[in-house]
Scaffold this motif. Structure first.
Motif, mmCIF file in Angstrom:
data_model
loop_
_atom_site.group_PDB
_atom_site.id
_atom_site.type_symbol
_atom_site.label_atom_id
_atom_site.label_comp_id
_atom_site.label_asym_id
_atom_site.label_seq_id
_atom_site.Cartn_x
_atom_site.Cartn_y
_atom_site.Cartn_z
ATOM 1 N N ASN A 195 6.186 5.235 14.149
ATOM 2 C CA ASN A 195 5.541 6.428 14.664
ATOM 3 C C ASN A 195 5.665 6.446 16.183
ATOM 4 O OD1 ASN A 195 4.033 8.829 14.443
ATOM 5 N ND2 ASN A 195 2.157 7.751 15.023
ATOM 6 N N LYS A 196 6.283 7.481 16.724
ATOM 7 C CA LYS A 196 6.433 7.618 18.167
ATOM 8 C C LYS A 196 5.112 8.080 18.781
ATOM 9 C CE LYS A 196 10.817 6.559 18.393
ATOM 10 N NZ LYS A 196 11.281 5.342 19.105
ATOM 11 N N VAL A 197 4.621 7.298 19.734
ATOM 12 C CA VAL A 197 3.377 7.620 20.426
ATOM 13 C C VAL A 197 3.648 7.535 21.921
ATOM 14 C CG1 VAL A 197 0.956 7.002 20.808
ATOM 15 C CG2 VAL A 197 1.985 6.689 18.543
ATOM 16 N N GLY A 198 3.654 8.670 22.609
ATOM 17 C CA GLY A 198 3.997 8.670 24.022
ATOM 18 C C GLY A 198 5.409 8.146 24.216
ATOM 19 N N LYS A 199 5.568 7.170 25.102
ATOM 20 C CA LYS A 199 6.872 6.573 25.360
ATOM 21 C C LYS A 199 7.176 5.406 24.425
ATOM 22 C CE LYS A 199 6.689 7.662 30.323
ATOM 23 N NZ LYS A 199 6.702 7.086 31.695
ATOM 24 N N GLY A 200 6.192 4.984 23.618
ATOM 25 C CA GLY A 200 6.369 3.810 22.784
ATOM 26 C C GLY A 200 6.318 4.113 21.305
ATOM 27 N N SER A 201 6.107 3.056 20.505
ATOM 28 C CA SER A 201 6.151 3.187 19.051
ATOM 29 C C SER A 201 5.097 2.293 18.407
ATOM 30 C CB SER A 201 7.533 2.791 18.507
ATOM 31 O OG SER A 201 8.553 3.586 19.068
ATOM 32 N N VAL A 202 4.570 2.769 17.268
ATOM 33 C CA VAL A 202 3.708 1.968 16.413
ATOM 34 C C VAL A 202 4.460 1.735 15.109
ATOM 35 C CG1 VAL A 202 1.540 1.840 15.149
ATOM 36 C CG2 VAL A 202 1.592 2.870 17.429
ATOM 37 N N ILE A 203 4.698 0.469 14.797
ATOM 38 C CA ILE A 203 5.403 0.105 13.568
ATOM 39 C C ILE A 203 4.375 -0.396 12.561
ATOM 40 C CG2 ILE A 203 7.139 -1.417 12.560
ATOM 41 C CD1 ILE A 203 8.537 -1.449 15.265
ATOM 42 N N PHE A 204 4.330 0.253 11.403
ATOM 43 C CA PHE A 204 3.363 -0.087 10.361
ATOM 44 C C PHE A 204 4.089 -0.689 9.170
ATOM 45 C CE2 PHE A 204 1.468 1.284 6.312
ATOM 46 C CZ PHE A 204 0.286 0.556 6.359
ATOM 47 N N GLU B 239 0.848 -1.191 0.000
ATOM 48 C CA GLU B 239 0.000 0.000 0.000
ATOM 49 C C GLU B 239 0.889 1.248 0.000
ATOM 50 O OE1 GLU B 239 -3.271 0.229 -0.151
ATOM 51 O OE2 GLU B 239 -3.687 -1.927 -0.059
ATOM 52 N N LYS B 240 0.621 2.154 -0.923
ATOM 53 C CA LYS B 240 1.341 3.418 -0.921
ATOM 54 C C LYS B 240 0.759 4.329 0.162
ATOM 55 C CE LYS B 240 2.775 3.348 -5.777
ATOM 56 N NZ LYS B 240 2.770 4.074 -7.067
ATOM 57 N N VAL B 241 1.651 4.991 0.880
ATOM 58 C CA VAL B 241 1.218 5.817 2.001
ATOM 59 C C VAL B 241 1.879 7.191 1.942
ATOM 60 C CG1 VAL B 241 0.843 3.818 3.499
ATOM 61 C CG2 VAL B 241 3.053 4.993 3.542
ATOM 62 N N GLU B 242 1.246 8.126 2.630
ATOM 63 C CA GLU B 242 1.820 9.455 2.850
ATOM 64 C C GLU B 242 2.186 9.556 4.323
ATOM 65 O OE1 GLU B 242 0.547 14.200 2.642
ATOM 66 O OE2 GLU B 242 -0.893 12.630 2.100
ATOM 67 N N LEU B 243 3.401 9.989 4.601
ATOM 68 C CA LEU B 243 3.845 10.101 5.982
ATOM 69 C C LEU B 243 3.125 11.251 6.680
ATOM 70 C CD1 LEU B 243 7.691 9.577 5.541
ATOM 71 C CD2 LEU B 243 5.965 7.881 6.151
ATOM 72 N N LYS B 244 2.569 10.952 7.848
ATOM 73 C CA LYS B 244 1.855 11.945 8.652
ATOM 74 C C LYS B 244 2.397 11.928 10.078
ATOM 75 C CE LYS B 244 -1.289 13.648 5.811
ATOM 76 N NZ LYS B 244 -1.450 15.108 5.546
ATOM 77 N N GLY B 245 3.703 12.032 10.187
ATOM 78 C CA GLY B 245 4.348 12.023 11.490
ATOM 79 C C GLY B 245 5.271 10.834 11.707
ATOM 80 N N ALA B 246 5.040 9.749 10.986
ATOM 81 C CA ALA B 246 5.898 8.576 11.116
ATOM 82 C C ALA B 246 7.189 8.764 10.328
ATOM 83 C CB ALA B 246 5.164 7.322 10.633
ATOM 84 N N ALA B 247 8.213 8.002 10.680
ATOM 85 C CA ALA B 247 9.496 8.042 9.980
ATOM 86 C C ALA B 247 9.679 6.738 9.216
ATOM 87 C CB ALA B 247 10.637 8.235 10.970
ATOM 88 N N PRO B 248 10.201 6.791 7.991
ATOM 89 C CA PRO B 248 10.434 5.542 7.240
ATOM 90 C C PRO B 248 11.579 4.757 7.856
ATOM 91 C CG PRO B 248 11.351 7.418 6.051
ATOM 92 C CD PRO B 248 10.600 7.980 7.229
ATOM 93 N N PHE B 249 11.421 3.447 7.909
ATOM 94 C CA PHE B 249 12.454 2.560 8.431
ATOM 95 C C PHE B 249 12.977 1.622 7.346
ATOM 96 C CE2 PHE B 249 13.693 -1.383 10.740
ATOM 97 C CZ PHE B 249 14.797 -0.865 11.386
ATOM 98 N N ILE B 250 12.076 1.091 6.532
ATOM 99 C CA ILE B 250 12.439 0.274 5.379
ATOM 100 C C ILE B 250 11.647 0.788 4.188
ATOM 101 C CG2 ILE B 250 12.403 -2.043 4.351
ATOM 102 C CD1 ILE B 250 12.774 -3.212 7.111
ATOM 103 N N THR B 251 12.316 0.939 3.047
ATOM 104 C CA THR B 251 11.674 1.462 1.848
ATOM 105 C C THR B 251 11.981 0.558 0.653
ATOM 106 O OG1 THR B 251 13.547 2.834 1.125
ATOM 107 C CG2 THR B 251 12.016 3.822 2.718
ATOM 108 N N VAL B 252 11.234 0.755 -0.423
ATOM 109 C CA VAL B 252 11.635 0.155 -1.699
ATOM 110 C C VAL B 252 12.789 0.987 -2.239
ATOM 111 C CG1 VAL B 252 9.324 -0.738 -2.164
ATOM 112 C CG2 VAL B 252 9.943 1.533 -2.994
ATOM 113 N N PRO B 253 13.564 0.483 -3.191
ATOM 114 C CA PRO B 253 14.717 1.243 -3.695
ATOM 115 C C PRO B 253 14.362 2.622 -4.224
ATOM 116 C CG PRO B 253 14.896 -1.040 -4.372
ATOM 117 C CD PRO B 253 13.543 -0.896 -3.730
#
Length: 224
Positions: free
Chosen positions: A98-107, A75-89
């Motif tokens: 995405n940093k949320v409070g003290k933790g993280s959500v990995i999508f 799925e193609k996405v637009e970043l809305k606060g999250a940082a890319p970790f793995i990308t296509v070339p």
């Protein structure tokens, strides 16, 4: 790490939100985000898909990784606060943090983490290795497969050297006796270590242990 295709209820959304804000890490993929709020994920889906067979990890100070494999759709996405970790070339995000409070959500943008052949894509396994490494106080380095299990008094680390054994369709397996591998186990609070298969005590140097493993061999290390 969420499993299966989930229809999140309001109660569960609140529970995982509290979990992450208090320091937890949640891993979800594109097939699991129904009802999850966009600010929580840090990305917005563009209702468009891409196709690739390779990926690039952006983790700093990491050696180049071979993450190519089978063809997969994402799925193609637009970043809305999250940082890319793995990308296509070409740069499109495959995994975001995405940093949320003290933790993280990995999508993960690949539904179910599966390629077109219904097998897990290599970059997903690489991503999970990063996640699990951060969750364990024991770190293993070297060209080995490993399992980490917790005990009442410490940890059991099983190491497997898959190098140097070549099996043919007929006849005996050929073994390269020189294909030894040295694995290193490190951690901040290691007090003692022993190797079960040889019944030996291992020496600790600056918080790390070196374990030589024969071709096709196994070592089982108990750490306290």
């Amino acid at each position: 790490v969420a499993g299966g295709r989930i229809d999140w209820s309001a109660e569960w959304i609140q529970r995982i939100n509290d979990y992450v804000r208090n320091g937890g890490t949640l891993v979800v993929n594109a097939a699991q985000i129904k009802n999850l709020p966009e600010p929580y994920l840090g990305v917005r889906l563009l209702n468009d898909t891409g196709e690739a067979y390779n990926a690039r990890c952006l983790s700093p100070n990491e050696e180049p990784q071979d993450l190519k494999g089978q063809v997969f759709r994402y799925e193609k996405v637009e970043l809305k606060g999250a940082a890319p970790f793995i990308t296509v070339p070409t740069g499109n995000p495959l995994v975001t943090i995405n940093k949320v409070g003290k933790g993280s959500v990995i999508f993960v943008a690949v539904p179910d983490l599966l390629g077109e052949d219904e097998r897990v894509v290599p970059f997903a396994a690489h991503m999970l290795a990063h996640v699990f490494a951060d969750a364990s106080p024991v770190k293993v380095t070297g060209d080995v497969e490993y399992l980490i299990n917790r005990t009442a008094t410490g940890w059991i680390v099983t190491l497997l050297n898959n190098n140097g054994v070549y099996k043919t369709q007929q006849g005996m397996a050929q073994v390269d006796r020189s294909a030894y591998v040295t694995a290193t186990i490190s951690g901040p609070k290691i007090q003692s270590a022993s190797e079960w298969t040889s019944d030996t005590t291992l020496q600790i140097n600056n918080g790390s242990i070196s374990v030589p493993i024969a071709p096709g061999g196994v070592a089982i290390v108990e750490i306290k």
